[in-house]
Write a protein that holds these residues in place. Sequence first.
Motif, PDB file in Angstrom:
ATOM      1  N   GLY A  34       0.797  -1.216   0.000  1.00 52.00           N
ATOM      2  CA  GLY A  34       0.000   0.000   0.000  1.00 52.00           C
ATOM      3  C   GLY A  34       0.828   1.263   0.000  1.00 52.00           C
ATOM      4  O   GLY A  34       0.434   2.269   0.601  1.00 52.00           O
ATOM      5  N   VAL A  35       1.983   1.238  -0.674  1.00 52.82           N
ATOM      6  CA  VAL A  35       2.866   2.399  -0.773  1.00 52.82           C
ATOM      7  C   VAL A  35       2.903   2.835  -2.235  1.00 52.82           C
ATOM      8  O   VAL A  35       3.303   2.058  -3.101  1.00 52.82           O
ATOM      9  N   ASP A  36       2.479   4.053  -2.492  1.00 58.48           N
ATOM     10  CA  ASP A  36       2.489   4.607  -3.850  1.00 58.48           C
ATOM     11  C   ASP A  36       3.815   5.317  -4.086  1.00 58.48           C
ATOM     12  O   ASP A  36       4.183   6.225  -3.325  1.00 58.48           O
ATOM     13  N   VAL A  37       4.529   4.936  -5.122  1.00 59.18           N
ATOM     14  CA  VAL A  37       5.841   5.506  -5.432  1.00 59.18           C
ATOM     15  C   VAL A  37       5.673   6.576  -6.502  1.00 59.18           C
ATOM     16  O   VAL A  37       5.495   6.275  -7.678  1.00 59.18           O
ATOM     17  N   ASP A  38       5.707   7.825  -6.072  1.00 61.08           N
ATOM     18  CA  ASP A  38       5.608   8.956  -6.997  1.00 61.08           C
ATOM     19  C   ASP A  38       7.016   9.508  -7.233  1.00 61.08           C
ATOM     20  O   ASP A  38       7.326  10.652  -6.884  1.00 61.08           O
ATOM     21  N   VAL A  39       7.872   8.663  -7.789  1.00 65.49           N
ATOM     22  CA  VAL A  39       9.278   9.014  -8.019  1.00 65.49           C
ATOM     23  C   VAL A  39       9.597   8.739  -9.485  1.00 65.49           C
ATOM     24  O   VAL A  39       9.459   7.604  -9.945  1.00 65.49           O
ATOM     25  N   ASP A  40      10.025   9.764 -10.188  1.00 69.66           N
ATOM     26  CA  ASP A  40      10.404   9.649 -11.596  1.00 69.66           C
ATOM     27  C   ASP A  40      11.926   9.671 -11.685  1.00 69.66           C
ATOM     28  O   ASP A  40      12.548  10.737 -11.635  1.00 69.66           O
ATOM     29  N   PRO A 109      -7.900   6.558   2.189  1.00 69.52           N
ATOM     30  CA  PRO A 109      -7.289   5.224   2.316  1.00 69.52           C
ATOM     31  C   PRO A 109      -5.920   5.307   2.987  1.00 69.52           C
ATOM     32  O   PRO A 109      -5.182   6.283   2.836  1.00 69.52           O
ATOM     33  N   GLN A 110      -5.603   4.257   3.712  1.00 70.34           N
ATOM     34  CA  GLN A 110      -4.356   4.207   4.478  1.00 70.34           C
ATOM     35  C   GLN A 110      -3.172   3.869   3.581  1.00 70.34           C
ATOM     36  O   GLN A 110      -2.466   2.868   3.786  1.00 70.34           O
ATOM     37  N   ARG A 111      -2.941   4.704   2.603  1.00 75.00           N
ATOM     38  CA  ARG A 111      -1.833   4.507   1.670  1.00 75.00           C
ATOM     39  C   ARG A 111      -0.746   5.529   1.966  1.00 75.00           C
ATOM     40  O   ARG A 111      -1.021   6.671   2.330  1.00 75.00           O
ATOM     41  N   ILE A 112       0.488   5.101   1.785  1.00 72.91           N
ATOM     42  CA  ILE A 112       1.656   5.950   1.999  1.00 72.91           C
ATOM     43  C   ILE A 112       2.203   6.337   0.626  1.00 72.91           C
ATOM     44  O   ILE A 112       2.224   5.508  -0.289  1.00 72.91           O
ATOM     45  N   THR A 113       2.624   7.574   0.489  1.00 68.88           N
ATOM     46  CA  THR A 113       3.159   8.060  -0.779  1.00 68.88           C
ATOM     47  C   THR A 113       4.626   8.416  -0.614  1.00 68.88           C
ATOM     48  O   THR A 113       4.988   9.138   0.322  1.00 68.88           O
TER      49      THR A 113
END
Length: 597
Positions: A34-40, A109-113
């Motif tokens: 549940g970890v969203d990776v917003d890394v380009d 939602p309990q998501r980590i970014t």
Amino acid sequence: MLPLHPSAVPPRMIGRATERRLAGDWRGACAAAGVDVDVDLAAIKQDHGAEVAARVEEELRHLVPDLLRWHLPRRPGDGLLHSGLWSPLALFPDAHALVAHSPSRIDLPQRITLRFESLDDAAMTGVRDDTLLLRRDRWDSRCTAELLARCGGVTRLPFFGTDGERLTGAGPEGLVERVVRLDESGRHAEAWTAAGFDLEVLLFDPEWSRDRIDPAAFDAERGANARRAAVDRSLAWLRPVHTALADAARRAAAHVADCRRNAPSDRVPLPSLRYTPSGYLVARQDIRRVMPGPVDVDDRSGLMRIDVRGRCIVLDRLDSERPRARLVASVPYGRVDETRRRAEVAAFGLELAHVPRIPHVLARRPAELTALMNSDVHPDELHPLVHAALFPGRPAPLPVAPPVLRDTIRVRCNRATHEVLMRDGVVVMPHSPVEVERELMIRALGGQVQGCVAAHDGWRDPAVRMPRRMRGLRAELMAIVRHGDGSAVAAALDRGLDPHVRDEQGRTLLHLMPWLSDVDLLPRLLDAGLDIDVRDENGETPLHAAVDHGTPDLVRALLAAGADPRARSNHSYPRMAAWTTRRDLDFLREADLRLWG
């Protein structure tokens, strides 16, 4: 130290994330946890160079996303992640960092970014917590073994053998155990002395705000016992692992050096204005305010300080056989005069304000050791990597079964107490059709159904008030859903839970799929008869919720199942599910254009 709800980091999540991580798929591991990776990485390489991009990718390869989720701060009541919290994981040049963001609101939602961003930008999004910069063992697979040394262990954890059984007095850990016992019995000054420290009390001039410093420390007539009690009160709050303070001092010094190395070259205030993610116009802050850690300290003096309540402890000679700890009275309300400055320089060679600090997260005893000592936590309840670091001789714990929801609920019905059952996906009542028809007639005439009929109808209709225990069952289910434990929901469905439940906002389990983070449940819910375009009290469909809070995979799965992207809500300003500015949902807008044809 432990998640406050059994579904916060469920075993199935840990297992799936670990499998992907060990296979070298760090993106898959993050998705499973549940970890969203917003890394380009390509953009980082273009803007900051290949070396920085390689370092960021290296950190991501060693990230343990389920361990990160395990250790992020949570609310004490319901165990949900603290909202609006951002935690730097690693620093990079020009005041940039790899940052973990918790949800911005508690109802999301309990998501980590994860983002790679400047600390100035991150400071606009909430409250900063630097703990993970100092405690890499809480998220970095290369550092999990450091926890044993932080607890004072060399060959084993103090008070325990490598197999997790109680053991005291043996090996180099025996000294730690004696010192901890002194600390726990309230003899804090003796604990410092037993740990090998020369403990001194330095209160400077008694005339300096004497009324705000322990009178017993100045009044010779009250004797040594009163003075000792005053010193013990000052030391009582810290409770360190004394033998680990030298390592804590080295880590604090390394942190200061890391902050200096990655600080921006131009530190003038940024005069421009900018919009926050919420749309508010604010002035940008001075970049020096958001740099994590002190950069204007003198780390050449060999001194380190730990702030305690109303005092500070100044440490030196930490690499010698007889280190020294000096308990110093703090200045009330920061009112430092020239006399105090001269006294500090005479005693330490510099003012205490310029002495590097050891943060409390490094100085205090690790929560794991205290909880295990007090039997508040069993070794097998720890995260598998923490378990392996502290108890290498103990077999890995078996996966814990998901929380079991009740399938029999006792309901007060008229003057009797009946049992309402969850069987084969429906709510079963112990009433004949004639009795049920009578209750429904009462409702048709404007009355309110009660008892078993209210339990049956209220499960699928939030407008009907269910009996208290039935509401409690729904609350337990929704708590599991909010934490994202899809395996526990699946287990409840296996036991016969009616999947047509709605929460107080009229949302079904299909609407709550972004919270569950488990697309595998979607076919099962559809097979159980849930409508793909069912509406909540705001007229929104599950696709609306997925577009607002879900992953692209969930949106694709709903579209493949027949969800209507043109469905409109019934807000004051109705909107279609396809009306979104999310860049990762371009395919949804394309599908909408094809429908309009």
